[in-house]
Design a protein around this motif. Structure first.
Motif, mmCIF file in Angstrom:
data_model
loop_
_atom_site.group_PDB
_atom_site.id
_atom_site.type_symbol
_atom_site.label_atom_id
_atom_site.label_comp_id
_atom_site.label_asym_id
_atom_site.label_seq_id
_atom_site.Cartn_x
_atom_site.Cartn_y
_atom_site.Cartn_z
ATOM 1 N N ILE A 180 -8.763 -0.139 14.923
ATOM 2 C CA ILE A 180 -7.800 0.705 14.708
ATOM 3 C C ILE A 180 -6.852 0.384 13.580
ATOM 4 C CG2 ILE A 180 -6.037 1.869 15.740
ATOM 5 C CD1 ILE A 180 -7.797 2.120 18.250
ATOM 6 N N SER A 181 -6.544 -0.916 13.676
ATOM 7 C CA SER A 181 -5.466 -1.450 12.866
ATOM 8 C C SER A 181 -5.905 -1.453 11.494
ATOM 9 C CB SER A 181 -5.026 -2.790 13.445
ATOM 10 O OG SER A 181 -6.000 -3.857 13.120
ATOM 11 N N GLU A 182 -7.043 -1.526 11.182
ATOM 12 C CA GLU A 182 -7.639 -1.581 9.812
ATOM 13 C C GLU A 182 -7.830 -0.308 9.478
ATOM 14 O OE1 GLU A 182 -11.132 -4.067 10.340
ATOM 15 O OE2 GLU A 182 -10.182 -5.811 10.688
ATOM 16 N N MET A 183 -7.692 0.615 10.105
ATOM 17 C CA MET A 183 -8.018 2.228 9.489
ATOM 18 C C MET A 183 -6.611 2.746 9.414
ATOM 19 S SD MET A 183 -11.316 2.558 9.326
ATOM 20 C CE MET A 183 -12.970 1.979 10.148
ATOM 21 N N ASP A 184 -6.581 3.420 8.290
ATOM 22 C CA ASP A 184 -5.478 4.162 8.015
ATOM 23 C C ASP A 184 -5.234 5.558 7.918
ATOM 24 O OD1 ASP A 184 -4.139 1.592 7.306
ATOM 25 O OD2 ASP A 184 -5.196 1.440 5.166
ATOM 26 N N PHE A 185 -6.352 6.130 8.660
ATOM 27 C CA PHE A 185 -6.425 7.648 8.940
ATOM 28 C C PHE A 185 -6.380 7.661 10.584
ATOM 29 C CE2 PHE A 185 -10.646 5.750 8.193
ATOM 30 C CZ PHE A 185 -11.344 5.929 9.309
ATOM 31 N N LEU A 186 -5.986 8.911 10.890
ATOM 32 C CA LEU A 186 -5.860 9.533 12.264
ATOM 33 C C LEU A 186 -7.202 9.473 13.126
ATOM 34 C CD1 LEU A 186 -3.451 12.381 11.941
ATOM 35 C CD2 LEU A 186 -2.896 10.147 13.177
ATOM 36 N N LEU A 237 -15.077 5.982 4.217
ATOM 37 C CA LEU A 237 -14.089 6.925 3.907
ATOM 38 C C LEU A 237 -12.668 5.894 3.796
ATOM 39 C CD1 LEU A 237 -14.844 9.654 6.523
ATOM 40 C CD2 LEU A 237 -14.624 9.956 4.120
ATOM 41 N N GLN A 238 -12.671 4.902 4.779
ATOM 42 C CA GLN A 238 -11.568 4.054 4.542
ATOM 43 C C GLN A 238 -11.559 3.424 3.096
ATOM 44 O OE1 GLN A 238 -9.098 3.040 6.743
ATOM 45 N NE2 GLN A 238 -8.222 1.643 4.938
ATOM 46 N N ALA A 239 -12.535 3.078 2.657
ATOM 47 C CA ALA A 239 -12.871 2.488 1.103
ATOM 48 C C ALA A 239 -12.193 3.472 0.182
ATOM 49 C CB ALA A 239 -14.180 1.961 0.926
ATOM 50 N N ARG A 240 -12.300 4.643 0.376
ATOM 51 C CA ARG A 240 -11.827 5.702 -0.560
ATOM 52 C C ARG A 240 -10.493 6.629 -0.134
ATOM 53 N NH1 ARG A 240 -15.555 7.293 -4.241
ATOM 54 N NH2 ARG A 240 -13.506 8.002 -5.293
ATOM 55 N N LEU A 241 -9.870 5.999 0.741
ATOM 56 C CA LEU A 241 -8.934 6.670 1.594
ATOM 57 C C LEU A 241 -7.578 6.674 0.421
ATOM 58 C CD1 LEU A 241 -7.974 8.049 4.186
ATOM 59 C CD2 LEU A 241 -7.156 5.697 4.999
ATOM 60 N N ALA A 242 -7.558 5.757 -0.326
ATOM 61 C CA ALA A 242 -6.352 6.093 -1.228
ATOM 62 C C ALA A 242 -6.532 6.957 -2.481
ATOM 63 C CB ALA A 242 -6.417 4.738 -2.333
ATOM 64 N N ASP A 243 -7.879 7.315 -2.846
ATOM 65 C CA ASP A 243 -8.103 8.347 -3.410
ATOM 66 C C ASP A 243 -7.966 9.810 -2.683
ATOM 67 O OD1 ASP A 243 -9.217 6.870 -5.847
ATOM 68 O OD2 ASP A 243 -10.851 6.574 -4.326
ATOM 69 N N ILE A 244 -8.407 9.913 -1.639
ATOM 70 C CA ILE A 244 -7.867 11.239 -0.741
ATOM 71 C C ILE A 244 -6.393 11.199 -0.609
ATOM 72 C CG2 ILE A 244 -7.989 12.171 1.646
ATOM 73 C CD1 ILE A 244 -10.831 10.436 1.997
ATOM 74 N N HIS A 245 -5.617 10.093 -0.363
ATOM 75 C CA HIS A 245 -4.307 10.412 -0.094
ATOM 76 C C HIS A 245 -3.530 10.934 -1.488
ATOM 77 C CE1 HIS A 245 -3.913 7.888 3.410
ATOM 78 N NE2 HIS A 245 -4.402 8.850 3.970
ATOM 79 N N SER A 246 -3.929 10.207 -2.639
ATOM 80 C CA SER A 246 -3.814 10.550 -3.783
ATOM 81 C C SER A 246 -3.569 11.976 -4.399
ATOM 82 C CB SER A 246 -4.243 9.480 -4.914
ATOM 83 O OG SER A 246 -5.313 10.141 -5.269
ATOM 84 N N LEU A 247 -4.846 12.760 -3.711
ATOM 85 C CA LEU A 247 -4.619 14.044 -3.713
ATOM 86 C C LEU A 247 -4.176 15.099 -2.800
ATOM 87 C CD1 LEU A 247 -8.589 13.814 -4.683
ATOM 88 C CD2 LEU A 247 -6.750 14.237 -6.330
ATOM 89 N N GLY A 248 -2.928 14.393 -2.023
ATOM 90 C CA GLY A 248 -2.192 15.251 -1.245
ATOM 91 C C GLY A 248 -2.973 15.364 0.222
#
Length: 216
Positions: free
Chosen positions: A124-130, A93-104
């Motif tokens: 935790i520091s490497e993960m950009d999600f909650l 999921l982290q690897a595709r997080l930019a795509d998730i964020h790009s869709l709002g």
């Protein structure tokens, strides 16, 4: 890059080779759970998603309502950082997080571990999600994905993996969430879900992103 299913299938195959008797026992438990429709009470597409307020690793309470006001949510329940299948899923999921964020949309991962035990500081520091903590499994229960772990698996964790599930869950029993992922629209309704009592299988990030595209 291998799909998440290919990665988890490889881990299952390695487990069958290393410990075939245990994996056969897991297969039997999963079949029994499915025969009793374990997980059938999970909230369904079109239903209102329960609200929640849960602590992040710093102990700060994060509100479902406030998150939803910013856009759709991808809410995924995972067992904990000790679970190798969960780690594969979160990394995928982290690897595709930019795509998730790009869709709002935002990604929220929920486990029953205590706030400072769900993941290491480096992870935790490497993960950009909650990453949120549902210690009492109350939210997992509200979403219909709380599962009392069979003693066979509890004993395996205790003896073979040196994991005390009740201690990990801060004395809240042997309850874990069924690995499940929900997509929730801004109106609070579930638009998509993946629920499977077999903790060795997970939703594909591609499927999540495809559904989010339908909402954008």
């Amino acid at each position: 890059m291998k799909s998440l299913k290919e990665q988890t299938d490889a881990k299952i195959a390695a487990g069958r080779q290393a410990n075939p008797d245990f994996m056969k026992g897991v297969d039997d438990i999963i079949e029994q759970a499915k025969s009793f429709q374990q997980g059938s009470s999970a909230i369904k597409v079109g239903e209102q998603a329960p609200s929640f307020e849960l602590p992040n690793p710093d102990g700060k309470l994060i509100s479902f309502t406030e998150l939803l006001a910013k856009g759709p949510l991808v809410v995924t329940f995972y067992r904990g950082s000790w679970c190798p299948y969960c780690n594969l899923q979160l990394k995928a999921l982290q690897a595709r997080l930019a795509d998730i964020h790009s869709l709002g949309a935002q990604l929220v991962a929920i486990s029953p571990q205590v706030p400072d035990g769900s993941m290491s500081e480096n992870e935790i520091s490497e993960m950009d999600f909650l990453v949120l903590s549902d210690q009492s499994a109350k939210v997992a229960s509200q979403y219909g994905v709380a599962w009392e772990v069979p003693e066979y698996l509890v004993e395996h964790m205790r003896v073979d993996r040196k994991l005390d599930l009740e201690a990990i869950n801060n004395g809240n029993g042997n309850i874990l969430p069924i690995p499940a992922t929900f997509i929730i629209g801004r109106d609070g309704l579930v638009t998509w879900r993946y629920v499977d009592v077999d903790y060795r299988t997970r939703s594909e990030p591609d499927d999540i992103i495809e559904e989010l595209r339908k909402l954008s």
